[in-house]
Design an enzyme around this catalytic site. Structure first.
Site, PDB file in Angstrom:
ATOM      1  N   LYS A  65      46.445  43.980  56.538  1.00 56.15           N
ATOM      2  CA  LYS A  65      45.596  43.676  57.703  1.00 56.15           C
ATOM      3  C   LYS A  65      46.443  43.288  58.909  1.00 56.15           C
ATOM      4  O   LYS A  65      46.080  43.556  60.041  1.00 56.15           O
ATOM      5  CB  LYS A  65      44.653  42.508  57.385  1.00 56.15           C
ATOM      6  CG  LYS A  65      43.524  42.859  56.444  1.00 56.15           C
ATOM      7  CD  LYS A  65      42.266  43.249  57.213  1.00 56.15           C
ATOM      8  CE  LYS A  65      41.041  43.371  56.354  1.00 56.15           C
ATOM      9  NZ  LYS A  65      40.990  44.467  55.398  1.00 56.15           N
ATOM     10  N   LYS A  92      42.065  52.658  47.377  1.00 59.56           N
ATOM     11  CA  LYS A  92      41.227  51.944  46.408  1.00 59.56           C
ATOM     12  C   LYS A  92      39.745  52.065  46.789  1.00 59.56           C
ATOM     13  O   LYS A  92      39.426  52.033  47.981  1.00 59.56           O
ATOM     14  CB  LYS A  92      41.669  50.474  46.469  1.00 59.56           C
ATOM     15  CG  LYS A  92      41.200  49.596  45.368  1.00 59.56           C
ATOM     16  CD  LYS A  92      41.575  48.154  45.662  1.00 59.56           C
ATOM     17  CE  LYS A  92      40.847  47.656  46.877  1.00 59.56           C
ATOM     18  NZ  LYS A  92      40.651  46.239  47.032  1.00 59.56           N
ATOM     19  N   LYS A  94      34.521  47.774  48.910  1.00 58.13           N
ATOM     20  CA  LYS A  94      33.198  47.474  49.448  1.00 58.13           C
ATOM     21  C   LYS A  94      33.199  47.374  50.959  1.00 58.13           C
ATOM     22  O   LYS A  94      32.149  47.470  51.583  1.00 58.13           O
ATOM     23  CB  LYS A  94      32.625  46.201  48.820  1.00 58.13           C
ATOM     24  CG  LYS A  94      33.531  44.983  48.888  1.00 58.13           C
ATOM     25  CD  LYS A  94      32.922  43.858  48.072  1.00 58.13           C
ATOM     26  CE  LYS A  94      33.750  42.622  47.947  1.00 58.13           C
ATOM     27  NZ  LYS A  94      34.989  42.538  47.332  1.00 58.13           N
TER      28      LYS A  94
HETATM   29  P1  TYM Z   1      37.081  41.144  45.287  1.00 57.94           P
HETATM   30  O1  TYM Z   1      35.745  40.605  45.604  1.00 57.94           O
HETATM   31  O2  TYM Z   1      37.760  41.986  46.293  1.00 57.94           O
HETATM   32  O3  TYM Z   1      36.992  41.972  43.953  1.00 57.94           O
HETATM   33  C1  TYM Z   1      36.363  41.432  42.796  1.00 57.94           C
HETATM   34  C2  TYM Z   1      37.078  41.928  41.547  1.00 57.94           C
HETATM   35  O4  TYM Z   1      36.926  43.343  41.449  1.00 57.94           O
HETATM   36  C3  TYM Z   1      38.191  43.956  41.353  1.00 57.94           C
HETATM   37  N1  TYM Z   1      38.154  45.229  42.078  1.00 57.94           N
HETATM   38  C4  TYM Z   1      38.490  46.401  41.535  1.00 57.94           C
HETATM   39  N2  TYM Z   1      38.897  46.733  40.295  1.00 57.94           N
HETATM   40  C5  TYM Z   1      39.171  48.038  40.074  1.00 57.94           C
HETATM   41  N3  TYM Z   1      39.041  49.007  41.021  1.00 57.94           N
HETATM   42  C6  TYM Z   1      38.641  48.714  42.277  1.00 57.94           C
HETATM   43  N4  TYM Z   1      38.521  49.653  43.188  1.00 57.94           N
HETATM   44  C7  TYM Z   1      38.331  47.346  42.572  1.00 57.94           C
HETATM   45  N5  TYM Z   1      37.904  46.725  43.696  1.00 57.94           N
HETATM   46  C8  TYM Z   1      37.788  45.422  43.371  1.00 57.94           C
HETATM   47  C9  TYM Z   1      39.149  42.977  42.029  1.00 57.94           C
HETATM   48  O5  TYM Z   1      40.475  43.168  41.618  1.00 57.94           O
HETATM   49  C10 TYM Z   1      38.581  41.644  41.588  1.00 57.94           C
HETATM   50  O6  TYM Z   1      39.029  41.304  40.292  1.00 57.94           O
HETATM   51  N6  TYM Z   1      39.994  37.195  45.941  1.00 57.94           N
HETATM   52  C11 TYM Z   1      39.072  37.811  45.021  1.00 57.94           C
HETATM   53  C12 TYM Z   1      37.905  36.916  44.677  1.00 57.94           C
HETATM   54  C13 TYM Z   1      38.328  35.612  44.143  1.00 57.94           C
HETATM   55  C14 TYM Z   1      38.827  35.363  42.841  1.00 57.94           C
HETATM   56  C15 TYM Z   1      39.094  33.968  42.818  1.00 57.94           C
HETATM   57  C16 TYM Z   1      39.060  36.164  41.738  1.00 57.94           C
HETATM   58  C17 TYM Z   1      38.315  34.437  44.837  1.00 57.94           C
HETATM   59  N7  TYM Z   1      38.767  33.439  44.033  1.00 57.94           N
HETATM   60  C18 TYM Z   1      39.610  33.363  41.666  1.00 57.94           C
HETATM   61  C19 TYM Z   1      39.586  35.563  40.594  1.00 57.94           C
HETATM   62  C20 TYM Z   1      39.840  34.176  40.570  1.00 57.94           C
HETATM   63  C21 TYM Z   1      38.521  39.071  45.692  1.00 57.94           C
HETATM   64  O7  TYM Z   1      38.462  39.179  46.876  1.00 57.94           O
HETATM   65  O8  TYM Z   1      38.049  39.972  44.817  1.00 57.94           O
END
Ligand code: TYM
Length: 330
Positions: free
Chosen positions: A111, A195, A198
């Site tokens: 970013k 990737k 969303k």
């Molecule tokens: P976020 O909301 O971007 O994604 C949620 C989870 O989904 C996985 N993910 C994917 N896995 C495979 N292929 C994809 N295209 C894909 N897109 C998303 C992400 O790797 C994630 O596991 N920072 C985190 C949220 C968070 C979190 C935490 C997670 C905040 N605190 C503590 C674990 C522990 C996030 O933005 O994920």
């Protein structure tokens, strides 16, 4: 029983990548772990989002957690802001994290390349990983199931935990990321070099959990492939086909090579159609349950119960670190 924790930041609609890389894993693991699954609503405001969109996304995220099979009797399901200790520990940990470490986070670096970044990116976005570390360390999670893109953040969490333990005594468990073998990085259908995400404006590349069967079919049928004309698992030379094989394999619980063996004699059109069928079949019961749940009055009660279970644990950890670093007088 070991503790596992994970969460989703519903800054947009949940999609097939969130399902395969995260929610599906949570549902499986809740059988064998003391499971905490939360909605990272504070993380959602690190980038601009309207209040109405945010509220809708939070409700949807909870409804999809439940519709996909997370069981509030078994797992602790809660909203990040319902447990104030997340923000408090997040600040404390930001004082134990170096600027160099945050600068190295790829999510930030991606970013930060944009024009006008100093006027667009916020301090909250920059310190996002320290809040994530707090989410994990508050519950002394042993394991954190995440997709590939979050691995670096969990590794930073480990470094922070080890640093704090070294400076102030044994306070935190050092968590390990758990990355699924098949589907840790589902790629965009219209560009398999990116990737599936969303926040993608171009919705052709992303299959949302809410998509109707016709939309799912259309997106899969128009997925970018190649000129090789053979269904084989070769992520370097055939990234689009390999992504579709991975999606099928992850849903079916087999390896991409096994999926390849199943489809290698098919033309691309017939193969894509089989993948679309499999996604539609997977989503149909989830979408039916989602529609029931989202309109029911149960969501509030479930969140309240989750927060009640999470709070005392989080409060205990916060107290321990506050005492250890000298913040408390008594
Ligand atoms: P976020 O909301 O971007 O994604 C949620 C989870 O989904 C996985 N993910 C994917 N896995 C495979 N292929 C994809 N295209 C894909 N897109 C998303 C992400 O790797 C994630 O596991 N920072 C985190 C949220 C968070 C979190 C935490 C997670 C905040 N605190 C503590 C674990 C522990 C996030 O933005 O994920």
């Amino acid at each position: 029983m070991k503790t596992m924790l994970s969460g989703i930041k519903p800054s947009g609609q949940l999609h097939l990548g969130s399902y395969i890389g995260a929610i599906k894993q949570f549902v499986t693991y809740q059988e064998d772990y003391h499971m905490f699954v939360f909605i990272a609503n504070l993380h959602c405001i690190t980038l601009p989002i309207t209040p109405a969109e945010l509220t809708d996304n939070l409700r949807d995220c909870l409804a999809f957690y439940l519709a996909c099979g997370l069981d509030p009797e078994r797992s602790t399901i809660f909203l990040q802001t319902d447990v104030k200790e997340h923000a408090q520990l997040g600040f404390i940990l930001s004082c134990q994290t170096y600027l160099g470490e945050l600068n190295r986070m790829t999510q930030y670096k991606d970013k930060a390349q944009g024009k006008n970044r100093n006027d667009v990116l916020t301090a909250g976005f920059y310190t996002y990983p320290t809040l994530m570390a707090a989410d994990i360390l508050l519950y002394n999670a042993d394991y954190v199931p995440v997709g590939d893109d979050q691995k670096q953040h969990v590794e930073l969490t480990r470094d922070i935990a080890e640093r704090v333990n070294k400076r102030f005594g044994q306070i935190f468990s050092v968590p390990e990321p758990v990355i699924t073998k098949v589907g840790a990085r589902i790629m965009a259908l219209d560009n398999p070099a990116k990737k599936m995400s969303k926040s993608e404006h171009n919705t052709k590349g992303t299959i949302f959990l809410k998509d109707e069967p016709a939309a799912i079919r259309k997106k899969v049928m128009s997925a970018v492939t190649d000129m090789v004309n053979k269904v084989s698992y070769d992520p370097v030379n055939q990234p689009g086909i390999s992504n579709l094989l991975t999606i099928y394999a992850a849903l079916e619980g087999i390896t991409p090579q096994e999926a390849e063996a199943k489809f290698s004699s098919l033309q691309y059109g017939a193969f894509k159609s089989a993948v679309a069928d499999r996604i539609i079949e997977e989503f149909a019961p989830i979408q039916a349950r989602y529609r029931e749940i989202v309109g029911s009055g149960d969501l509030d009660r479930i969140l309240a119960k989750g927060a009640e279970k999470a709070r005392p644990i989080a409060a205990g950890t916060l107290k321990t670190i506050q005492k250890a670093i000298g913040l408390d007088i008594f």
